[in-house]
Write an enzyme that holds these catalytic residues in place. Structure first.
Site, PDB file in Angstrom:
ATOM      1  CG  HIS A 124      -8.968  -7.134 -45.535  1.00 43.29           C
ATOM      2  ND1 HIS A 124      -8.167  -8.233 -45.299  1.00 43.29           N
ATOM      3  CD2 HIS A 124      -8.394  -6.479 -46.567  1.00 43.29           C
ATOM      4  CE1 HIS A 124      -7.163  -8.255 -46.144  1.00 43.29           C
ATOM      5  NE2 HIS A 124      -7.272  -7.190 -46.929  1.00 43.29           N
ATOM      6  CG  HIS A 133      -5.049   8.253 -30.404  1.00 39.33           C
ATOM      7  ND1 HIS A 133      -4.984   9.395 -29.639  1.00 39.33           N
ATOM      8  CD2 HIS A 133      -5.676   8.630 -31.552  1.00 39.33           C
ATOM      9  CE1 HIS A 133      -5.552  10.399 -30.291  1.00 39.33           C
ATOM     10  NE2 HIS A 133      -5.974   9.946 -31.462  1.00 39.33           N
TER      11      HIS A 133
END
Length: 199
Positions: A124, A133
């Site tokens: 979250h 990446h």
């Protein structure tokens, strides 16, 4: 749609798109020809090819991906594999790829042209900059911030609230318990910055 890139990462992204039921017209990469999973590989990028098609740049290297994006005239789409758990309260930027088995939790914000690779977890309120990446198995705990172009290696863990700077590298298996500066290279458990790459 079309893919820019025909190498190893492109294979995973193409598999993802086909699993979504997407119609992929062609892959463009000057190093490859023939077909991949039945899709023609047409060599160098053709700016005039199906101008209304949407593109993904399926290249794992963040710097190369950014350069190719900047030279792509097609509009961009994103890819989310059917096995992904992606909160309806999370945000996903253009050109990003959320691959097999990844989890993205509520209020996470994924930037543009990001790779969230196989089985990575974004908890979250994380904020992921453009061209990041996250390699397979990465775990970002809540409220982590990742700067543009950073690479987080396979199996690395970043504890809640920490920041990884732009174009930084976190080594495979590292456990980040302190912020990593821009262009820093951090390895180990706990992770230590061993050098700063010059921009």
């Amino acid at each position: 749609m079309i893919l820019q890139g025909g190498g190893e990462h492109a294979r995973v992204v193409l598999d993802c798109l086909l699993a979504q039921g997407a119609t992929v017209l062609a892959l463009f990469d000057p190093k490859y020809s023939g077909t991949l999973f039945g899709v023609p590989q047409r060599g160098a990028y053709d700016r005039s090819f199906h101008p209304n098609a949407l593109a993904l740049v399926a290249i794992g290297d963040n710097g190369v991906r950014k350069r190719v994006v900047q030279n792509t005239v097609h509009g961009f789409t994103s890819a989310v594999h059917p096995s992904v758990i992606f909160s309806p309260f999370a945000e996903l930027g253009a050109g990003s790829m959320i691959l097999h088995g990844a989890i993205v939790q509520a209020q996470a914000r994924i930037g543009n042209h990001v790779i969230v690779n196989t089985g990575a977890r974004v908890d979250h309120d994380c904020v992921i900059g453009d061209y990041v990446h996250l390699a397979p198995g990465v775990i970002l705990c809540g409220t982590v911030q990742i700067g543009e172009g950073a690479f987080i290696g396979a199996g690395a863990t970043i504890i809640p609230g920490k920041k990884v700077g732009a174009w930084a590298t976190v080594g495979a298996g590292a456990v980040v318990i302190e912020d990593v500066p821009d262009y820093g290279v951090a390895v180990g458990n706990p992770a230590r910055v061993i050098k700063i790459n010059k921009p």
